[in-house]
Design a protein around this motif. Structure first.
Motif, PDB file in Angstrom:
ATOM      1  N   GLN A 244      35.433  30.501 -16.895  1.00 27.83           N
ATOM      2  CA  GLN A 244      35.825  28.977 -16.500  1.00 27.83           C
ATOM      3  C   GLN A 244      35.424  28.691 -14.938  1.00 27.83           C
ATOM      4  OE1 GLN A 244      39.618  26.975 -16.614  1.00 27.83           O
ATOM      5  NE2 GLN A 244      40.282  28.929 -16.970  1.00 27.83           N
ATOM      6  N   VAL A 245      35.437  27.126 -14.730  1.00 32.02           N
ATOM      7  CA  VAL A 245      35.441  26.919 -13.333  1.00 32.02           C
ATOM      8  C   VAL A 245      36.813  26.788 -12.957  1.00 32.02           C
ATOM      9  CG1 VAL A 245      34.959  25.093 -11.825  1.00 32.02           C
ATOM     10  CG2 VAL A 245      33.229  25.436 -13.830  1.00 32.02           C
ATOM     11  N   VAL A 246      37.125  27.356 -11.724  1.00 31.23           N
ATOM     12  CA  VAL A 246      38.580  26.799 -10.942  1.00 31.23           C
ATOM     13  C   VAL A 246      38.221  26.181  -9.790  1.00 31.23           C
ATOM     14  CG1 VAL A 246      39.512  29.132 -12.099  1.00 31.23           C
ATOM     15  CG2 VAL A 246      38.114  29.093  -9.660  1.00 31.23           C
ATOM     16  N   ILE A 247      39.256  25.782  -9.387  1.00 29.36           N
ATOM     17  CA  ILE A 247      39.363  24.763  -8.287  1.00 29.36           C
ATOM     18  C   ILE A 247      40.202  25.349  -7.071  1.00 29.36           C
ATOM     19  CG2 ILE A 247      39.775  22.275  -7.383  1.00 29.36           C
ATOM     20  CD1 ILE A 247      37.813  22.416  -9.682  1.00 29.36           C
ATOM     21  N   LYS A 248      39.532  25.323  -5.888  1.00 32.12           N
ATOM     22  CA  LYS A 248      40.223  25.607  -4.664  1.00 32.12           C
ATOM     23  C   LYS A 248      41.654  25.042  -4.728  1.00 32.12           C
ATOM     24  CE  LYS A 248      38.670  26.823  -0.928  1.00 32.12           C
ATOM     25  NZ  LYS A 248      37.642  26.985   0.358  1.00 32.12           N
ATOM     26  N   HIS A 249      42.792  25.592  -4.280  1.00 32.01           N
ATOM     27  CA  HIS A 249      43.781  24.787  -3.985  1.00 32.01           C
ATOM     28  C   HIS A 249      43.769  23.725  -3.190  1.00 32.01           C
ATOM     29  CE1 HIS A 249      47.924  23.917  -2.705  1.00 32.01           C
ATOM     30  NE2 HIS A 249      48.469  24.394  -4.077  1.00 32.01           N
ATOM     31  N   SER A 250      43.027  23.913  -1.972  1.00 30.29           N
ATOM     32  CA  SER A 250      42.795  22.792  -1.238  1.00 30.29           C
ATOM     33  C   SER A 250      42.253  21.517  -1.684  1.00 30.29           C
ATOM     34  CB  SER A 250      41.990  23.071  -0.068  1.00 30.29           C
ATOM     35  OG  SER A 250      40.611  23.689  -0.354  1.00 30.29           O
ATOM     36  N   GLY A 251      41.578  21.633  -2.802  1.00 28.76           N
ATOM     37  CA  GLY A 251      41.018  20.342  -3.495  1.00 28.76           C
ATOM     38  C   GLY A 251      41.799  19.795  -4.543  1.00 28.76           C
ATOM     39  N   MET A 252      43.168  20.215  -4.541  1.00 23.90           N
ATOM     40  CA  MET A 252      44.264  19.591  -5.634  1.00 23.90           C
ATOM     41  C   MET A 252      44.409  18.295  -5.649  1.00 23.90           C
ATOM     42  SD  MET A 252      48.049  20.692  -6.565  1.00 23.90           S
ATOM     43  CE  MET A 252      48.733  19.857  -5.169  1.00 23.90           C
ATOM     44  N   HIS A 253      44.575  17.440  -4.337  1.00 30.98           N
ATOM     45  CA  HIS A 253      44.395  16.000  -4.417  1.00 30.98           C
ATOM     46  C   HIS A 253      43.327  15.364  -5.109  1.00 30.98           C
ATOM     47  CE1 HIS A 253      48.168  16.815  -2.542  1.00 30.98           C
ATOM     48  NE2 HIS A 253      47.727  17.248  -1.537  1.00 30.98           N
ATOM     49  N   ALA A 254      42.139  15.683  -4.799  1.00 27.83           N
ATOM     50  CA  ALA A 254      40.931  15.321  -5.453  1.00 27.83           C
ATOM     51  C   ALA A 254      40.964  15.335  -6.845  1.00 27.83           C
ATOM     52  CB  ALA A 254      39.569  16.102  -4.944  1.00 27.83           C
ATOM     53  N   VAL A 255      41.477  16.297  -7.458  1.00 27.08           N
ATOM     54  CA  VAL A 255      41.636  16.377  -8.918  1.00 27.08           C
ATOM     55  C   VAL A 255      42.821  15.725  -9.433  1.00 27.08           C
ATOM     56  CG1 VAL A 255      42.008  18.259 -10.847  1.00 27.08           C
ATOM     57  CG2 VAL A 255      40.829  19.119  -8.816  1.00 27.08           C
ATOM     58  N   GLU A 256      43.894  15.557  -8.866  1.00 31.10           N
ATOM     59  CA  GLU A 256      44.792  14.579  -8.984  1.00 31.10           C
ATOM     60  C   GLU A 256      44.299  13.112  -9.178  1.00 31.10           C
ATOM     61  OE1 GLU A 256      48.970  16.405  -6.878  1.00 31.10           O
ATOM     62  OE2 GLU A 256      47.728  15.145  -5.955  1.00 31.10           O
TER      63      GLU A 256
ATOM     64  N   GLU B 221      47.925  27.238 -13.299  1.00 25.22           N
ATOM     65  CA  GLU B 221      47.525  25.940 -13.987  1.00 25.22           C
ATOM     66  C   GLU B 221      47.765  24.725 -13.247  1.00 25.22           C
ATOM     67  OE1 GLU B 221      47.676  22.357 -16.126  1.00 25.22           O
ATOM     68  OE2 GLU B 221      49.641  23.468 -15.898  1.00 25.22           O
ATOM     69  N   LEU B 222      47.027  23.841 -13.269  1.00 26.12           N
ATOM     70  CA  LEU B 222      47.411  22.460 -12.416  1.00 26.12           C
ATOM     71  C   LEU B 222      48.517  21.822 -12.437  1.00 26.12           C
ATOM     72  CD1 LEU B 222      45.891  20.310 -10.459  1.00 26.12           C
ATOM     73  CD2 LEU B 222      45.057  19.234 -12.528  1.00 26.12           C
ATOM     74  N   SER B 223      49.094  21.423 -13.692  1.00 27.76           N
ATOM     75  CA  SER B 223      50.409  20.811 -13.661  1.00 27.76           C
ATOM     76  C   SER B 223      51.672  21.800 -13.193  1.00 27.76           C
ATOM     77  CB  SER B 223      50.641  20.628 -15.243  1.00 27.76           C
ATOM     78  OG  SER B 223      50.902  21.523 -15.958  1.00 27.76           O
ATOM     79  N   ARG B 224      51.431  22.896 -12.967  1.00 26.31           N
ATOM     80  CA  ARG B 224      52.595  23.722 -12.319  1.00 26.31           C
ATOM     81  C   ARG B 224      52.572  23.717 -10.951  1.00 26.31           C
ATOM     82  NH1 ARG B 224      54.595  27.454 -15.925  1.00 26.31           N
ATOM     83  NH2 ARG B 224      53.310  27.709 -18.004  1.00 26.31           N
ATOM     84  N   GLU B 225      51.654  23.062 -10.231  1.00 23.96           N
ATOM     85  CA  GLU B 225      51.565  22.979  -8.827  1.00 23.96           C
ATOM     86  C   GLU B 225      51.265  21.522  -8.416  1.00 23.96           C
ATOM     87  OE1 GLU B 225      51.280  25.415  -6.329  1.00 23.96           O
ATOM     88  OE2 GLU B 225      51.809  26.344  -7.920  1.00 23.96           O
ATOM     89  N   SER B 226      51.118  20.413  -9.398  1.00 20.20           N
ATOM     90  CA  SER B 226      51.019  19.166  -9.047  1.00 20.20           C
ATOM     91  C   SER B 226      52.102  18.481  -9.586  1.00 20.20           C
ATOM     92  CB  SER B 226      49.728  18.608  -9.366  1.00 20.20           C
ATOM     93  OG  SER B 226      49.655  17.231  -9.450  1.00 20.20           O
ATOM     94  N   GLU B 227      52.972  17.763  -8.847  1.00 16.65           N
ATOM     95  CA  GLU B 227      53.939  16.788  -9.554  1.00 16.65           C
ATOM     96  C   GLU B 227      53.582  15.598 -10.159  1.00 16.65           C
ATOM     97  OE1 GLU B 227      56.982  15.893  -6.634  1.00 16.65           O
ATOM     98  OE2 GLU B 227      57.554  18.016  -6.220  1.00 16.65           O
ATOM     99  N   ILE B 228      52.313  15.282  -9.883  1.00 15.33           N
ATOM    100  CA  ILE B 228      51.875  13.813 -10.388  1.00 15.33           C
ATOM    101  C   ILE B 228      50.927  14.400 -11.745  1.00 15.33           C
ATOM    102  CG2 ILE B 228      49.745  12.495 -10.134  1.00 15.33           C
ATOM    103  CD1 ILE B 228      50.240  12.656  -6.875  1.00 15.33           C
ATOM    104  N   VAL B 229      50.404  15.478 -11.770  1.00 17.80           N
ATOM    105  CA  VAL B 229      49.908  15.730 -12.961  1.00 17.80           C
ATOM    106  C   VAL B 229      50.836  16.078 -13.978  1.00 17.80           C
ATOM    107  CG1 VAL B 229      48.217  17.302 -13.948  1.00 17.80           C
ATOM    108  CG2 VAL B 229      47.668  16.616 -11.805  1.00 17.80           C
ATOM    109  N   ASP B 230      51.879  16.777 -13.470  1.00 22.02           N
ATOM    110  CA  ASP B 230      52.977  17.124 -14.375  1.00 22.02           C
ATOM    111  C   ASP B 230      53.552  16.038 -15.088  1.00 22.02           C
ATOM    112  OD1 ASP B 230      54.938  19.131 -15.766  1.00 22.02           O
ATOM    113  OD2 ASP B 230      56.239  18.116 -14.187  1.00 22.02           O
ATOM    114  N   ALA B 231      53.729  14.724 -14.221  1.00 23.62           N
ATOM    115  CA  ALA B 231      54.279  13.647 -14.946  1.00 23.62           C
ATOM    116  C   ALA B 231      53.672  13.069 -16.037  1.00 23.62           C
ATOM    117  CB  ALA B 231      54.561  12.839 -13.600  1.00 23.62           C
ATOM    118  N   ILE B 232      52.247  13.147 -15.802  1.00 25.78           N
ATOM    119  CA  ILE B 232      51.550  12.296 -16.906  1.00 25.78           C
ATOM    120  C   ILE B 232      51.082  13.321 -18.294  1.00 25.78           C
ATOM    121  CG2 ILE B 232      51.094  10.406 -15.472  1.00 25.78           C
ATOM    122  CD1 ILE B 232      48.079  11.697 -15.299  1.00 25.78           C
ATOM    123  N   SER B 233      50.949  14.685 -17.634  1.00 22.37           N
ATOM    124  CA  SER B 233      50.175  15.372 -18.799  1.00 22.37           C
ATOM    125  C   SER B 233      50.977  15.582 -19.922  1.00 22.37           C
ATOM    126  CB  SER B 233      50.009  16.905 -17.987  1.00 22.37           C
ATOM    127  OG  SER B 233      51.296  17.614 -17.988  1.00 22.37           O
ATOM    128  N   GLY B 234      50.172  15.698 -21.146  1.00 23.69           N
ATOM    129  CA  GLY B 234      50.471  15.628 -22.453  1.00 23.69           C
ATOM    130  C   GLY B 234      51.340  14.482 -22.950  1.00 23.69           C
TER     131      GLY B 234
END
Length: 432
Positions: free
Chosen positions: A207-219, A385-398
């Motif tokens: 799969q494609v992965v995203i560098k951690h430095s780009g997390m905010h763009a993914v959020e 996995e993204l939601s384990r690092e991002s509080e924003i994504v964790d708040a709305i995922s699922g």
């Protein structure tokens, strides 16, 4: 010359409002765009009935498919090229799968499929593998190339990295339609920094992965998806138009089964009504055909079909109230009885619609195998996995939100010329 690597003598470009330009150098891609099956997508709107809510939403599956192709072209030619994890032999396969991924969509996709129990992905595969212009072009690459393209779209291809380009939680399909739908509806929710995301994408084995430095763009991208679904895709006015469209098709099918004599025989619908729609029948259907019949059916003798068609063609849509079918089922039964007494068939004029019945797309890590979650490449080389690092994504995922509406024809409810007392009771129950 080997057709799989043959280039056009001069690059072709499509001017595009989202990506500025769509670039085509490969002869295979140019030939596929020119097929009648791909050109048919010009006559299928990307957002179905949404144009009745957001008047600019007239864009087609054709423009979206070109956009998906362009994003994948940029990924494989600019981002992945030269990286050891990427096999350049998969380049053309990825481009073709991206271009053709929506080939089987029918008119007003969701409503159409629901009424006639069809699956656009099945028809996409039939077009690619069947006796079509698309298949003939793909077969010129190699005998098994159509099968490979079909496998990528069906998410069964052995190289999951290729599959992830068009079917993952951060794929070219989503990245195009969010921006394109935002542009044509005029909303700001679907905008995100795609350029940044492309810069931080990295290929891995599956799969494609995203560098951690780009997390905010993914959020930002995840929030865009969330907002677009609730502000655009689940818009209650669009759903009203879908309700009426669905009821038109149900009514026409019912009348056909009752041997009703249509003023214009709906020959294009016969195989749909009979449940034996062939690929050739399917390819003759587009939204121009549907709207032609709806235009004619406004003058049908059947009062329900003619009324529903007039509503759809002239945007006289049903109104709605908030409604919880689990708690208010007794009210619904009472309303159905009153509608029938008022001469309004509740089957067609009193409709509960739930957003959970619509195609949804919220971020749910690990819940669907075919939709791989987004993974971050950490500085130390670990994958998280993204939601384990991002509080924003964790708040709305699922998070599953379900929205219920009860749709009804307000003009007929407020028309007091007949059965005034019954209509007054209806209005009281509806609290309007």
């Amino acid at each position: 010359m080997d057709y799989s690597v043959e280039k056009l003598s001069e690059e072709k470009v499509f001017k595009d409002p989202v990506h500025r330009y769509v670039h085509v150098r490969d002869k295979v891609i140019w030939d596929l765009i020119g097929t009648k099956e791909f050109q048919r997508l010009r006559r299928i709107k990307q957002l179905g009935t949404t144009f009745l809510t957001f008047h600019g939403a007239e864009h087609s599956r054709f423009t979206h498919s070109l956009g998906v192709y362009e994003i994948i072209r940029r990924i494989v030619d600019d981002v992945f090229d030269g990286r050891p994890e990427w096999n350049k032999e998969e380049r053309l396969l990825s481009l073709c799968a991206g271009l053709l991924h929506d080939l089987g969509h029918g008119p007003f996709s969701h409503s159409f499929e629901k009424v006639f129990d069809l699956d656009h992905e099945e028809f996409t595969l039939k077009i690619i593998l069947g006796d079509t212009e698309v298949n003939k072009i793909l077969s010129k690459v190699s005998e098994d190339f159509p099968k490979k393209v079909a496998e990528v779209i069906a998410k069964t291809y052995k190289n999951k990295l290729v599959v992830s380009l068009i079917s993952s939680q951060i794929d070219a399909d989503r990245m195009d339609y969010l921006q394109r739908d935002a542009y044509f509806t005029g909303v700001s929710y679907g905008h995100f920094d795609m350029e940044r995301i492309l810069r931080v994408m990295r290929p891995r084995e599956d799969q494609v992965v995203i560098k951690h430095s780009g997390m905010h763009a993914v959020e930002d991208y995840i929030m865009s998806r969330y907002q677009m679904y609730w502000q655009v895709y689940f818009h209650p006015v669009t759903r009203s138009a879908e309700v009426i469209l669905t009821k038109i098709l149900h009514r026409a099918k019912h009348l056909y089964e009752k041997s009703y004599s249509f003023s214009l025989p709906p020959v294009h619908f016969y195989s749909l009504f009979e449940g034996n729609c062939t690929l050739q029948d399917y390819l003759k259907l587009d939204e121009a055909v549907f709207q032609y019949y709806f235009q004619i059916w406004q003058d049908e003798k059947d009062p329900i079909l003619s009324d529903l068609c007039r509503r759809f063609m002239n945007r006289n849509l049903f109104k709605y109230v908030e409604f919880d079918p689990a708690k208010e089922y007794k009210k619904l039964a009472e309303l159905s009885s009153l509608f029938a007494k008022a001469g309004l068939d509740p089957e067609y004029y009193l409709v509960v619609d739930s957003s959970s019945d619509l195609p949804s797309d919220f971020y749910r890590p690990g819940e669907e195998e075919e939709r791989l979650p987004i993974h971050l490449l950490m500085k130390n080389g670990d994958i998280r996995e993204l939601s384990r690092e991002s509080e924003i994504v964790d708040a709305i995922s699922g998070k599953r939100r379900t929205d219920h509406k009860l749709y009804y024809p307000a003009d007929l409810i407020y028309d007091d010329r007949t059965k005034r007392n019954i209509k007054k009771q209806i209005r009281t129950l509806l609290e309007i």
